[in-house]
Each structure stands twice: as structure tokens, then as C-alpha cells.
Design a protein around this motif. Structure first.
Motif, PDB file in Angstrom:
ATOM      1  N   ALA A 144      -0.584   7.772  11.123  1.00  0.00           N
ATOM      2  CA  ALA A 144       0.818   7.475  10.810  1.00  0.00           C
ATOM      3  C   ALA A 144       1.104   5.981  10.932  1.00  0.00           C
ATOM      4  CB  ALA A 144       1.746   8.265  11.740  1.00  0.00           C
ATOM      5  N   LYS A 145       0.482   5.341  11.931  1.00  0.00           N
ATOM      6  CA  LYS A 145       0.695   3.902  12.099  1.00  0.00           C
ATOM      7  C   LYS A 145       0.078   3.128  10.935  1.00  0.00           C
ATOM      8  CE  LYS A 145      -1.597   1.552  15.229  1.00  0.00           C
ATOM      9  NZ  LYS A 145      -2.051   1.049  16.561  1.00  0.00           N
ATOM     10  N   ASN A 146      -1.138   3.487  10.568  1.00  0.00           N
ATOM     11  CA  ASN A 146      -1.785   2.819   9.447  1.00  0.00           C
ATOM     12  C   ASN A 146      -1.008   3.027   8.153  1.00  0.00           C
ATOM     13  OD1 ASN A 146      -3.809   2.076  11.229  1.00  0.00           O
ATOM     14  ND2 ASN A 146      -5.141   3.801  10.682  1.00  0.00           N
ATOM     15  N   ASP A 147      -0.491   4.229   7.972  1.00  0.00           N
ATOM     16  CA  ASP A 147       0.298   4.527   6.778  1.00  0.00           C
ATOM     17  C   ASP A 147       1.563   3.667   6.736  1.00  0.00           C
ATOM     18  OD1 ASP A 147      -1.565   6.415   6.132  1.00  0.00           O
ATOM     19  OD2 ASP A 147      -0.314   8.157   6.597  1.00  0.00           O
ATOM     20  N   MET A 148       2.222   3.510   7.889  1.00  0.00           N
ATOM     21  CA  MET A 148       3.453   2.727   7.947  1.00  0.00           C
ATOM     22  C   MET A 148       3.199   1.283   7.521  1.00  0.00           C
ATOM     23  SD  MET A 148       5.833   1.875  11.281  1.00  0.00           S
ATOM     24  CE  MET A 148       4.448   1.107  12.122  1.00  0.00           C
ATOM     25  N   VAL A 149       2.110   0.708   7.984  1.00  0.00           N
ATOM     26  CA  VAL A 149       1.791  -0.681   7.643  1.00  0.00           C
ATOM     27  C   VAL A 149       1.619  -0.833   6.134  1.00  0.00           C
ATOM     28  CG1 VAL A 149       0.040  -2.479   7.880  1.00  0.00           C
ATOM     29  CG2 VAL A 149       0.810  -1.219   9.894  1.00  0.00           C
ATOM     30  N   ILE A 150       0.888   0.082   5.511  1.00  0.00           N
ATOM     31  CA  ILE A 150       0.672   0.009   4.065  1.00  0.00           C
ATOM     32  C   ILE A 150       1.984   0.216   3.313  1.00  0.00           C
ATOM     33  CG2 ILE A 150      -0.456   1.120   2.103  1.00  0.00           C
ATOM     34  CD1 ILE A 150      -2.321  -0.571   3.745  1.00  0.00           C
ATOM     35  N   LEU A 151       2.786   1.153   3.736  1.00  0.00           N
ATOM     36  CA  LEU A 151       4.048   1.422   3.049  1.00  0.00           C
ATOM     37  C   LEU A 151       4.970   0.209   3.082  1.00  0.00           C
ATOM     38  CD1 LEU A 151       4.851   5.079   4.198  1.00  0.00           C
ATOM     39  CD2 LEU A 151       4.011   4.324   1.967  1.00  0.00           C
ATOM     40  N   LEU A 152       5.087  -0.424   4.244  1.00  0.00           N
ATOM     41  CA  LEU A 152       5.968  -1.588   4.345  1.00  0.00           C
ATOM     42  C   LEU A 152       5.453  -2.735   3.479  1.00  0.00           C
ATOM     43  CD1 LEU A 152       6.756  -1.448   8.147  1.00  0.00           C
ATOM     44  CD2 LEU A 152       8.404  -1.167   6.300  1.00  0.00           C
TER      45      LEU A 152
ATOM     46  N   PRO B  12       0.661   5.868   1.052  1.00  0.00           N
ATOM     47  CA  PRO B  12      -0.131   4.908   1.834  1.00  0.00           C
ATOM     48  C   PRO B  12      -1.598   4.829   1.421  1.00  0.00           C
ATOM     49  CG  PRO B  12       0.314   6.881   3.119  1.00  0.00           C
ATOM     50  CD  PRO B  12       1.126   7.002   1.865  1.00  0.00           C
ATOM     51  N   SER B  13      -2.033   5.687   0.512  1.00  0.00           N
ATOM     52  CA  SER B  13      -3.417   5.586   0.050  1.00  0.00           C
ATOM     53  C   SER B  13      -3.569   4.548  -1.057  1.00  0.00           C
ATOM     54  CB  SER B  13      -3.909   6.953  -0.465  1.00  0.00           C
ATOM     55  OG  SER B  13      -3.244   7.316  -1.676  1.00  0.00           O
ATOM     56  N   PHE B  14      -2.454   4.000  -1.524  1.00  0.00           N
ATOM     57  CA  PHE B  14      -2.476   3.014  -2.607  1.00  0.00           C
ATOM     58  C   PHE B  14      -1.997   1.676  -2.073  1.00  0.00           C
ATOM     59  CE2 PHE B  14      -0.507   0.738  -6.169  1.00  0.00           C
ATOM     60  CZ  PHE B  14      -1.520   0.802  -7.127  1.00  0.00           C
ATOM     61  N   ASP B  15      -2.804   0.627  -2.246  1.00  0.00           N
ATOM     62  CA  ASP B  15      -2.445  -0.727  -1.804  1.00  0.00           C
ATOM     63  C   ASP B  15      -1.914  -1.491  -3.010  1.00  0.00           C
ATOM     64  OD1 ASP B  15      -2.320  -3.370  -0.939  1.00  0.00           O
ATOM     65  OD2 ASP B  15      -4.018  -3.131   0.421  1.00  0.00           O
ATOM     66  N   PHE B  16      -0.590  -1.627  -3.083  1.00  0.00           N
ATOM     67  CA  PHE B  16       0.023  -2.261  -4.248  1.00  0.00           C
ATOM     68  C   PHE B  16      -0.390  -3.717  -4.382  1.00  0.00           C
ATOM     69  CE2 PHE B  16       3.330  -4.426  -6.623  1.00  0.00           C
ATOM     70  CZ  PHE B  16       3.539  -3.549  -7.695  1.00  0.00           C
ATOM     71  N   GLY B  17      -0.522  -4.414  -3.248  1.00  0.00           N
ATOM     72  CA  GLY B  17      -0.880  -5.826  -3.304  1.00  0.00           C
ATOM     73  C   GLY B  17      -2.199  -6.073  -3.999  1.00  0.00           C
TER      74      GLY B  17
END
Length: 450
Positions: A306-314, A393-398
Motif C-alpha cells: 500500500a505504501k509503494n502504491d501510494m508513492v506511485i499514485l502521487l 500503481p502498476s503503471f509509472d506515468f513518468g
């Protein structure tokens, strides 16, 4: 609970993108073409930095000393300027390079800062006749193209007449060219360990772009529990940079150096404009303190997903917001047709609704407004952008941003979704324009020369 929250906040802040709006100059041209004091100001002669420093060495020493005293009084976490870095006007006798180095180190910015004579031309104007200027002559950072727009620089000659609007707008993007890199005790640089800022409060000290983040973000309005657990979040310094460059601008105007009056004003603008971005004025828009604690509790129990997902989402939401704004403003320039972003930037109808410019304006007006808008902006992105880009969160938009035509993708979602997102961005850019103009009004009002 404090240990849990500190761990969560360190992880989150260490991975926050260091950039705010992709190219400040493009937005600044639109924001100030509706302000006569800038758009109609008489052309000024380009002046090398060293010439300004030599002419005003003694007043500069007094100003920089006063600014250090101001920061000690008004910025709680500010570390005083080390005595060895204080600006000595006598260094002018040692030549222009020694004078330049003394000035940059007294400001505590990177001694690799270029301060070249250049402009980034307005894409709405006729193409400049001058040849392009190499990127590395203007920026200490490698060229980046995360927004798909790139940067175009042209050189100025000393004494060449240039429009103040071009000087101001161009300089508003300049602090992203490496001026705030590696200024920390643990930075891999020759200068950082001696600057007195201590170890980097958040971010990776070995990633150049990450080291500028504490100067371009301002976490002034988080919940008390956040500060109780993570006092390091208070060690952000955009207000320092604004005070430094605004004061230098006023000095330059008062002493007959209008080119540097506009140039320093543009540098100050950058940090204010960064704080109109909700993801630079809030640690985690859309995530409550309780949710942050809960997410990290799971991580401490061996479930970090959940923490890793939050970082990617933000990170994804931050980049989506900027990518869409960047695409819109570039498309308008190419078509020579104003869109909603251009119209919002020019809109002066809200300028007078904000308090008059003061030393607290950035914190209590700009950052507070952006922080308050954070949850709404997040909700509106979730309602209008493909879920894969802002809620997966499985997709890194950057990583993929350059290949994504975000405007077309949002349009394919439907007219209602497009209008929601463009209305959101227009609100943010209207604030960007209003606050930028109010700052410049404040600077000009404090001087006798305009």
C-alpha cells in the motif's frame, strides 16, 4: 506511531518529483502580457552579471547581510550563513570571476549556475533571427523532455536591447536549470558541505534533480501530527529564495540596473509559481494523516504494498497534471489560438481579491490556497483521466509520459471529462497568473524606478 509515520513520510518525500510546472516561461509570457507595467515597459540593455556586481558591490554586501538576518528571524529552520561565505565587496578587486563566485556562494546557490545572457523566446512571437544557444551554456542540468516541449534559447549580447517581458518570463524558468543542486552537507559536490544547510531533509542526496526539491516545495499547512512526527518537513526554503531574489530585484531597479531588476524578479517568481502546484504545497493530496499512518503500519508489519502504491499514485497524478497543462499551452502556441489555459493565465479579474503583496503572501495566500485545492484537484483528475494513469500503481506515468498524448486520451473519455480537467487546470493557472502579477506589483511598488 511517530516511528511509523516518520518512515512513511521519509519514503514519500524522498520520491516526490522535484519539478513543478514544466516550463514556467511559457506560462509567464501569457500571465504578464495582460499587465501593462511589464508588457509595455521600455526595452532594457542586457548586462553581464559581473558588471552589476562590480557596480553595486557595497550595497550588495549590506543587502545580503540584511537578508541573512531576516531569514534568521522569519524562517524557523533557517541555518545562518557561515561567516566564511559572507560577501566581501573588496573581492571586486580580484576580478570578475572571483566576484561572481563570492556572490553565488553568499546566496548559497550552485557555483555552476550559468547566469548567461539569453532569452527563451515567446512561441507566440515571430521566430527570433538569432541562432539557438546551446543548452549547457544556459543550464547546469542535462536537457530534459518530460513534457515533450523542450526549451529554445537564444543568446543576447551585452548592451543589446531586450523587452522586459522576455527577461522576466525567461528567468522565471531558470531556477530549474541547476541553481539549487547539491547544496547539502551530504551532497557529492565541492560546495554543499560548506554551505551550512545540514543534511538533505528529504530526497536522495545522490540524485541531482532530487536535491533541489526542498527549495522548490513548501509544506506549510500539514496537520500537526505530521510535524510532530516529521519535523524535517519544515526544512523547506522557497521563502528564502523569494526574499533573496525579490530584494536583489529591488536593489537593481533602484540603482539603475533594470535588466537585473527584471531578471531577479523572474527568479523570485519561479518559487512562488512552484507553490501554486498543489503537489508542491502538500505532502500527499487526497491522503489523510490517519490513512498515511495506516498504510505505513501495514508496511511495518511486512506488507509494504500500500505504501509503494501510494508513492506511485502521487507521482503519477503530479505528472499528469503538469503534462496536460504543458500540452495545452504548447498546442495553443503552435496554433496561435488561445485555449482555456492561456485565457486563465491572462485573466486579471481575481488579482485584487488577494491580499496586497507582503513577506507572508507566499505562505499564507499562495501555499495555503494550493494546499486547500489539493484534494479537489485529485478528485477531479480521478473523475476525468483514464484510471490507468492516475489510479493504477502498476503503471509509472513518468516513464511513459513522452509517448502519451494526454489531451487526446482525455478527449476520448468524453466532453464532460475533458471540461472537468481543463476547468481544474484553468483554476490553478488563474492563480498562477494572479499571484505572479501581485508579486511583481509588490516589487515595482517598492522601487522608485520602473
Amino acid at each position: 506511531m511517530k516511528r511509523l509515520l516518520v518512515t512513511a513520510l521519509l519514503t514519500l518525500s524522498a520520491t516526490s518529483p522535484a519539478w513543478a510546472w514544466s516550463n514556467h516561461a511559457l506560462a509567464s509570457y501569457r500571465a504578464f502580457e495582460s499587465m501593462p507595467q511589464v508588457a509595455q515597459a521600455a526595452p532594457v540593455a542586457a548586462e553581464p552579471l559581473e558588471a552589476f556586481l562590480a557596480a553595486q558591490a557595497q550595497p550588495l554586501a549590506q543587502l545580503l547581510s540584511a537578508q541573512d538576518a531576516w531569514a534568521q528571524q522569519h524562517i524557523a529552520t533557517y541555518p545562518p550563513l557561515p561567516t566564511a561565505l559572507r560577501f566581501d565587496p573588496a573581492v571586486a578587486a580580484q576580478g570578475p570571476q572571483a566576484l561572481r563566485k563570492a556572490f553565488l556562494t553568499a546566496l548559497r546557490i550552485s557555483p555552476q549556475s550559468r547566469f548567461a545572457l539569453y532569452v527563451q523566446p515567446d512561441p507566440w512571437a515571430a521566430p527570433p533571427q538569432a541562432e539557438r544557444m546551446a543548452h549547457d551554456l544556459v543550464s547546469a542540468l542535462p536537457a530534459r523532455d518530460k513534457d515533450g516541449g523542450g526549451h529554445h534559447f537564444v543568446a543576447l549580447r551585452a548592451g543589446e536591447m531586450v523587452a522586459p517581458l522576455a527577461v522576466l518570463a525567461s528567468a522565471s524558468d531558470e531556477p530549474d536549470y541547476g541553481m539549487d543542486l547539491n547544496l547539502w552537507e551530504d551532497s557529492p559536490s565541492d560546495w554543499g558541505p560548506g554551505y551550512g544547510f545540514g543534511k538533505i531533509p528529504f530526497g536522495n542526496p545522490n540524485l541531482d534533480f532530487s536535491t533541489q526539491a526542498p527549495f522548490h516545495m513548501g509544506y506549510y499547512h500539514e496537520a500537526p501530527v505530521i510535524y510532530m512526527a516529521a519535523g524535517f518537513l519544515k526544512r523547506t526554503y522557497p521563502m528564502l529564495r523569494i526574499h533573496q531574489y525579490a530584494g536583489l530585484s529591488e536593489l537593481a531597479f533602484r540603482t539603475g540596473h533594470p535588466y537585473w531588476g527584471w531578471r531577479f524578479a523572474g527568479l523570485a517568481l519561479h518559487y512562488l509559481q512552484d507553490l501554486t502546484q498543489p503537489y508542491h504545497a502538500s505532502l500527499a493530496p487526497g491522503f489523510s494523516s490517519a490513512r498515511l499512518i495506516g498504510i505505513n503500519l501495514l508496511a511495518m508489519l511486512g506488507m509494504p504494498g500500500a505504501k509503494n502504491d501510494m508513492v506511485i499514485l502521487l507521482s503519477n497524478r503530479h505528472f499528469v497534471l503538469e503534462r496536460y497543462e504543458s500540452q495545452m499551452i504548447q498546442a495553443s502556441a503552435q496554433a496561435r489560438q488561445s485555449g482555456s489555459v492561456d485565457q486563465a493565465l491572462r485573466d486579471t479579474s481575481t488579482d485584487a481579491s488577494h491580499p496586497a503583496w507582503s513577506e507572508t503572501y507566499v505562505r499564507h495566500t499562495v501555499a495555503q490556497q494550493a494546499h486547500t485545492l489539493g484534494p479537489t484537484v485529485t478528485e477531479q483528475m480521478l473523475a476525468s483521466v483514464q484510471p490507468g494513469y492516475v489510479n493504477d500503481p502498476s503503471f509509472d506515468f513518468g516513464v511513459h509520459a513522452k509517448a502519451i498524448d494526454l489531451v487526446a486520451e482525455v478527449a476520448s473519455q468524453g466532453e464532460a471529462q475533458r471540461q472537468v480537467l481543463e476547468s481544474t487546470i484553468a483554476t490553478l493557472m488563474r492563480n498562477f497568473g494572479a499571484h505572479s502579477r501581485n508579486m511583481v506589483r509588490g516589487i515595482l511598488a517598492s522601487t522608485d524606478t520602473r
